[in-house]
Design a protein around this motif. Structure first.
Motif, PDB file in Angstrom:
ATOM      1  N   GLY A 222       0.708  -1.318  -0.023  1.00 24.13           N
ATOM      2  CA  GLY A 222       0.111  -0.022   0.082  1.00 24.13           C
ATOM      3  C   GLY A 222       0.713   1.260  -0.011  1.00 24.13           C
ATOM      4  O   GLY A 222       1.982   1.167  -0.148  1.00 24.13           O
ATOM      5  N   GLY A 223       0.005   2.350   0.178  1.00 24.99           N
ATOM      6  CA  GLY A 223       0.754   3.647   0.025  1.00 24.99           C
ATOM      7  C   GLY A 223       0.663   4.139  -1.375  1.00 24.99           C
ATOM      8  O   GLY A 223       0.200   3.673  -2.261  1.00 24.99           O
ATOM      9  N   TYR A 224       1.131   5.434  -1.538  1.00 22.03           N
ATOM     10  CA  TYR A 224       1.437   6.294  -2.774  1.00 22.03           C
ATOM     11  C   TYR A 224       2.547   7.054  -2.740  1.00 22.03           C
ATOM     12  O   TYR A 224       3.155   7.530  -1.768  1.00 22.03           O
ATOM     13  N   ASP A 225       3.187   7.344  -3.959  1.00 23.74           N
ATOM     14  CA  ASP A 225       4.390   8.467  -4.056  1.00 23.74           C
ATOM     15  C   ASP A 225       5.560   7.740  -3.319  1.00 23.74           C
ATOM     16  O   ASP A 225       5.978   8.721  -2.668  1.00 23.74           O
ATOM     17  N   ASN A 226       5.702   6.599  -3.117  1.00 22.05           N
ATOM     18  CA  ASN A 226       7.065   5.957  -2.642  1.00 22.05           C
ATOM     19  C   ASN A 226       7.810   5.559  -3.753  1.00 22.05           C
ATOM     20  O   ASN A 226       7.311   4.922  -4.737  1.00 22.05           O
ATOM     21  N   THR A 227       9.064   5.627  -3.645  1.00 21.74           N
ATOM     22  CA  THR A 227      10.170   5.379  -4.498  1.00 21.74           C
ATOM     23  C   THR A 227      10.973   4.326  -4.100  1.00 21.74           C
ATOM     24  O   THR A 227      11.697   4.361  -2.818  1.00 21.74           O
ATOM     25  N   PHE A 228      11.280   3.323  -5.021  1.00 17.48           N
ATOM     26  CA  PHE A 228      12.423   2.133  -4.568  1.00 17.48           C
ATOM     27  C   PHE A 228      13.483   2.029  -5.811  1.00 17.48           C
ATOM     28  O   PHE A 228      13.133   1.792  -6.888  1.00 17.48           O
TER      29      PHE A 228
ATOM     30  N   PRO B 182       2.314   7.820  -8.364  1.00 11.56           N
ATOM     31  CA  PRO B 182       2.247   6.395  -8.133  1.00 11.56           C
ATOM     32  C   PRO B 182       3.438   5.867  -7.147  1.00 11.56           C
ATOM     33  O   PRO B 182       4.420   6.559  -6.907  1.00 11.56           O
ATOM     34  N   THR B 183       3.363   4.759  -7.169  1.00  5.50           N
ATOM     35  CA  THR B 183       4.623   3.968  -6.383  1.00  5.50           C
ATOM     36  C   THR B 183       5.403   3.578  -7.403  1.00  5.50           C
ATOM     37  O   THR B 183       5.167   2.953  -8.220  1.00  5.50           O
TER      38      THR B 183
ATOM     39  N   GLN C 238      -4.675  -3.137 -11.423  1.00  8.98           N
ATOM     40  CA  GLN C 238      -5.069  -1.991 -12.497  1.00  8.98           C
ATOM     41  C   GLN C 238      -3.957  -0.931 -12.530  1.00  8.98           C
ATOM     42  O   GLN C 238      -3.198  -0.806 -11.489  1.00  8.98           O
ATOM     43  N   ASP C 239      -3.826  -0.325 -13.489  1.00  5.28           N
ATOM     44  CA  ASP C 239      -2.880   1.003 -13.638  1.00  5.28           C
ATOM     45  C   ASP C 239      -1.555   0.685 -13.186  1.00  5.28           C
ATOM     46  O   ASP C 239      -0.924   1.084 -12.524  1.00  5.28           O
TER      47      ASP C 239
END
Length: 366
Positions: free
Chosen positions: A189-195, A228-229, A296-297
């Motif tokens: 979950g979450g959003y706007d996280n970067t790996f 997005p993630t 999705q997406d």
């Protein structure tokens, strides 16, 4: 207390402590001579001793740097055993730390704008580090794990202790080796996280990277659509395994389950010699005919998958796929549901590049 003092320097030596330190009152610096030299240990002759640090918000802005914690844990005990067990704090730096034989190095519940960097995590019974419950704006960088007993690096958007969304976190320049239970990187979950710029090798039973909306029975935010993630520049080598009975796991596992699954962007992904399959799509079901949430997406750009071979073991029928849209992942469940788009997809040396026998999942390859 002398208000001009900024903290404490710990010279080389072994420091035996039997409980956690509580840090409060002001921002301080706790600085050792380096993890080879300043070593915290539990008292001799004990097992499963809960040592390390807690802090409250009056210590926001503190620094912990340049020391090691060598624990005495012999079994996983959920709750204690976290070297840094932090809740509701912000702007703390953890730098140049070495942790072994603990349950976790770091567990952050609603911790914001933290910096965790330049550290080593070895032989833990659970996660290397985990951000959860509304943790935002954190930076995790230049850390290597080896032989963690749960996800090496985890982000879990649970809301059991804090209802906030989980966003703005950056995990980069990380290595995960020999994870013996769960994944190298796991995002729930979450959003706007970067790996980004992450290397995972030789997982024993699970995926190299897990992207999942399973809530484990906890209240949790699913994945947000925007921003997005993002996963970028990910290398997964000899990743995957089998666990939970007859289930096999791929190098990268996409699992849409009890919460919304959307807004996933994966780019510059290199998968080499996965144990069973390269990428697997799977969906959780509430009954044999009722899927929970679709994928999705979700897009993949510049992906290479090589060396997915038949395993030759009891799970041979679930192996050898570059991409597997899982048609029957577990007894009582149905096929993967949803769609994903691939641009710039390359295969080499796989027993079967793509397996999708479903009518419920669409792969678009451009």
């Amino acid at each position: 207390m002398d208000s001009s003092l900024t903290g404490v320097y710990l010279p080389a030596g072994d420091y035996r402590t039997g409980s956690k330190f509580q840090v409060y009152g002001k921002a301080i610096k706790i600085v050792g001579a380096g993890p080879w030299f300043t070593r915290f240990r539990p008292p001799s002759g004990q097992e499963n001793t809960d040592i390390g640090f807690r802090a409250d918000a009056t210590a926001n802005g503190s620094t912990f740097q340049g020391f090691a914690y060598f624990g005495d844990y012999t079994a996983r005990i959920d709750g204690p055993g976290k070297v840094f067990d932090f809740s509701n704090v912000a702007d703390i730096t953890i730098d140049d730390i070495w942790v072994e034989h603990q349950v976790c190095m770091y567990w952050g519940t609603n911790t914001d704008d933290m910096t965790l960097k330049n550290s080593r995590i070895r032989n833990t019974f659970a996660d290397g580090l985990n951000l959860t419950n509304g943790s935002t704006g954190n930076h995790v960088t230049d850390i290597e794990t080896r032989a963690t007993g749960d996800d090496s690096f985890a982000l879990f958007s649970a809301t059991d202790n804090n209802p906030g969304e989980q966003h703005g976190n950056v995990f980069e320049n990380l290595s995960s080796l020999l994870t013996w239970r769960a994944a190298g990187v796991a995002v729930y979950g979450g959003y706007d996280n970067t790996f980004r710029n992450i290397y995972v090798a030789d997982t024993l039973v699970y995926s190299g990277v897990t992207i999942s909306s399973l809530d484990f029975g906890y209240p949790m935010h699913g994945f947000g659509a925007s921003p997005p993630t993002v996963f970028d520049d990910i290398s997964l080598v000899r990743a995957g395994g089998h666990f939970w009975g007859q289930q096999t796991f791929p190098a990268l596992w996409v699992f849409s389950s009890s919460k919304v699954f959307q807004g996933i962007r994966v780019s510059n992904l290199d998968i080499v010699d996965p144990t069973y399959s390269g990428i697997m799509f799977q969906t959780g079901y509430s009954s044999p005919t009722t899927p929970l949430n679709p994928v999705q997406d979700t897009t993949f750009t510049n992906v290479s998958i090589s060396g997915a071979q038949k395993s030759g073991d009891a799970f041979d029928a679930k192996s050898g796929f570059g991409i597997w849209v899982n048609e029957l992942p577990e007894p009582g469940q149905g096929p993967a549901v949803g769609s994903a788009t691939f641009t710039g997809l390359r295969f080499s040396g796989n027993a079967q590049n793509i397996r999708n026998t479903t009518s419920t999942f669409t792969l678009t390859i451009t």
